[in-house]
Design an enzyme around this catalytic site. Structure first.
Site, PDB file in Angstrom:
ATOM      1  N   ASN A 506      -1.960 -12.076  13.126  1.00  0.00           N
ATOM      2  CA  ASN A 506      -3.269 -12.225  13.390  1.00  0.00           C
ATOM      3  C   ASN A 506      -3.750 -13.229  14.077  1.00  0.00           C
ATOM      4  OD1 ASN A 506      -3.576  -9.502  12.434  1.00  0.00           O
ATOM      5  ND2 ASN A 506      -4.189 -10.032  10.409  1.00  0.00           N
ATOM      6  N   ASP A 541      -1.813  -6.556   4.586  1.00  0.00           N
ATOM      7  CA  ASP A 541      -0.516  -6.073   4.702  1.00  0.00           C
ATOM      8  C   ASP A 541       0.092  -5.686   3.243  1.00  0.00           C
ATOM      9  OD1 ASP A 541      -0.803  -8.752   3.432  1.00  0.00           O
ATOM     10  OD2 ASP A 541       0.924  -9.502   4.377  1.00  0.00           O
TER      11      ASP A 541
END
Length: 698
Positions: A506, A541
């Site tokens: 990210n 995640d």
């Protein structure tokens, strides 16, 4: 004087002034000699005295231009400065008076004795007295008139707050402020009278309107509501809790509370209506039954619309009204059968007491495709879809006969053969003697509502990014799995999966690429499990795999879970292609077993999470079990596998032969037995390493 200053300020004026002085001096001397007697002039002594007197005069005449030049020049400069300053003061004074006159509110200045020093035109109009007649008079004798100055003005050397005074039907807000010099000494006070009559009248009119509005709402049996869509908070008028039998002082409600207290048969329709309002931004209205304080059901009518949107143009606030329509509903139930059927926009069908269709409305034709000529004389069996068995219809008619009404969802078939879901309401119509004369069937096509429910279900139970079950659905399935395991005497396992270093994706490649990785991880996880197992995403995640129907033997269940866990680790460590980026990643897995006697679902999740962090501590890309004994067993097994490979390389195995004898003690052959002579642990039993060697292919 002002004109003289302007004249002397000019160079030409100064020269003319000097010349005039010299001329006057000369004329004075000439007049003196002209009027003296000649005898005096002939007299030597007298003449000498006269000339002695004339010498200084002549000297003055001769010297005066220079003196006048020296004196008048600086005087002329000073006079010019004073003239400019006087002009500026006059200009500022005119501007100040103009500013006062431009204000619509009366303003006046007064001294310590409240005598008027200055005032604007608005004050003159209110007082009705000319300006020159106002100056010097105490203001309380002129406007506003009173026996004493205003209360605030009594503190003449202090700034005062506002006070109100009524004069000739007008209301003024009085404010005063003091002006002091540089040394803090009082100079004068400024008094402002703000006319607030219209503001006060408007406020009173607003209060009266609000009272009339409240009376109208009460008379019409209405109540308003104001919904904050994001927080779910609802503000309501006092009439609403009164309708439901609650105390308005203590009544509190919210969106979830409102929905929970809607009749179950009406809840879906109301939710659909709310969704239409939020998605289309159009006004909507709905009728439903709402639970009262006593537990009874009250028919309500609610209408509303979105009145406010947030910065993202999403609905943020909804407002509308609630109405008690219990009496109206009662009146509607008493309406004639035909009017009730054909005034409705719903698909309606009327049968006689034998179930033969006698009439349908236009909505029925539009919905089913059957015209009145085609359907009248038939029975409702023509609409059967074949999805319901005979028991379903038998139960339905038993309810109708017993209660006179049945409501539920059915699947019907249109003329073109298409099947569709509908909300069917069947009501029995009886005569004055209680004998059934007709049946009324209301058919509402709920295809769109079913789709909306499915969308709501997906939002409630599935992750929108990966379309995997979310935490809510996972916990529900976990509870069901525990009951199933207890019934079937088997075990299950939870694998808590966390992607290693996902934050780097990210941070470096952006959230869009991170979302692509999560989607691919979801696909790989789904491909690693068996049918009937559950793959869920908790958020971020973090993923969870729930394995069901494992062996009832703990060690075998651990081995089965381990196999799938290794399969997952291998699948997640394969390269990813994220648009133009190639990525290699790993995951850490924490596992725990469960059965019918295991702790609560949240506790199992916690155990798996703790085991996952143990895997992180072990260096990532690893699998760890929560149970310490199982963890030790798995650790020993991994250690044994590594030592087994080393034993093959170092030839630590020895082969032994055991003679096989028959019943006559004659040798038949020999059994070959392998032994592992470990340099530290000594001889290891074949029962420990043979199964491991077979499983790993060694």
């Amino acid at each position: 004087m002002k004109q003289l200053l302007k004249f002397l300020n000019k160079p030409s004026g100064a020269v003319i002034a000097v010349g005039a002085v010299i001329l006057l001096a000369g004329l004075l001397v000439a007049a003196l000699f002209e009027h003296l007697p000649k005898a005096v002039l002939r007299d030597g002594h007298t003449a000498r005295m006269l000339f002695e007197f004339a010498d200084p005069v002549l000297l003055v005449i001769l010297v005066s231009p220079a003196l006048l030049f020296l004196v008048f020049r600086p005087m002329r400069t000073r006079l010019a400065e004073l003239g400019n300053l006087h002009d500026k003061i006059e200009h500022a004074h005119r501007e100040w008076l103009g500013a006062l006159d431009s204000v619509d509110d009366p303003i006046f200045l007064h001294d310590r004795d409240f005598r008027i020093l200055r005032c604007n035109k608005a004050y003159q109009r209110c007082a009705g007295v000319a300006y020159h007649k106002l100056l010097g008079k105490p203001y309380h004798e002129v406007f506003p008139k009173s026996h004493a100055p205003l209360h605030g003005a009594l503190r003449a050397q202090e700034d005062t707050g506002a006070e109100e005074v009524a004069v000739d039907g007008r209301i003024y807000r009085s404010r005063s402020s003091t002006i002091k010099d540089a040394q803090g000494a009082y100079l004068y006070s400024v008094h402002i009278l703000e006319d607030i009559t219209e503001t006060r009248r408007a406020r009173e009119a607003l209060r009266e309107n609000e009272e009339q509005f409240a009376l109208a709402f009460a008379a019409a049996n209405l109540a308003w509501f104001d919904l904050n869509i994001k927080s779910g908070e609802i503000r309501v008028s006092p009439e609403y809790p009164g309708m439901l039998g609650f105390d308005p002082a203590t009544f509190r409600t919210s969106l979830s509370n409102w929905i929970d207290n809607i009749h179950p048969d009406d809840r879906d329709a109301v939710l659909k209506c709310v969704n239409v309002c939020l998605s289309s931004n159009k006004p909507v209205a709905t009728e439903y039954r709402r639970r009262t304080q006593s537990g009874e059901w009250l028919w309500m009518y609610s209408s509303g619309k979105v009145v406010e949107w947030d910065d993202a143009k999403k609905p943020a606030r909804m407002a509308g009204i609630h109405m008690n329509i219990a009496e109206r509903k009662q009146a509607e139930s008493d309406l004639h059968l035909t009017a009730a059927a054909f005034e409705s926009h719903e698909s309606m069908m009327i049968t006689d007491a034998n179930g033969v269709i006698v009439r349908v409305n236009r909505a029925f034709t539009e919905n089913t495709g059957y015209t009145p000529d085609e359907i009248v004389g038939q029975t409702p069996r023509v609409l059967k879809s074949g999805r319901h068995n005979a028991e379903f219809y038998r139960t339905m008619w038993e309810t109708i006969v017993r209660t006179g009404r049945w409501r539920g969802e059915v699947w019907d078939k249109r003329k073109n053969g298409e099947t569709y879901p509908e909300l069917l309401t069947v009501s029995a119509v009886k005569d004055s003697h209680g004998v059934v004369t007709h049946y009324i069937g209301s058919h509402i096509d709920i295809t769109e509502r079913k789709a909306a429910q499915e969308r709501i279900r997906n939002l409630a139970f599935y992750d929108p990014l990966t379309h995997l079950p979310n935490r809510r659905l996972l916990l529900d399935r976990l509870n069901q799995a525990e009951f199933s395991n207890a019934r079937n005497c088997c075990k299950g396992a939870l694998l808590f999966i966390d992607l290693d270093n996902f934050k780097d994706i990210n941070d470096n490649l952006g959230h869009r690429v991170g979302d692509l990785l999560l989607q691919q991880v979801a696909l790989r996880l789904s491909s690693c499990v068996r049918e009937g197992d559950t793959v869920a995403r908790l958020g971020g995640d973090e993923f969870v795999v729930m394995l069901e129907n494992l062996s009832e033997q703990p060690m075998e269940a651990v081995t089965q879970a381990e196999v799938i866990g290794k399969k997952i680790l291998a699948a997640l460590s394969l390269p990813y292609q994220l648009e133009t980026h190639a990525y290699h990643g790993t995951a850490s897995i924490g596992a725990t077993l469960f059965n019918g006697n295991s702790p609560a679902a949240d506790e199992l999740m916690k155990q798996a999470d703790i085991a996952m962090y143990q895997a992180k501590k072990a260096g990532r890309n690893a699998l760890r079990f929560f149970d310490p004994q199982m963890q030790a067993s798995i650790t020993g097994r991994f250690s044994l596998e590594g030592e087994l490979r080393k034993a093959l390389e170092q030839q630590q195995f020895q082969l032994y032969y055991q003679i096989q004898m028959d019943s006559s003690n004659q040798p038949l052959g020999a059994e070959a037995l392998i032994r592992w002579i470990h340099p530290l642990r000594g001889m290891i039993s074949p029962a420990q390493f043979i199964p491991l060697a077979e499983e790993t292919g060694l």
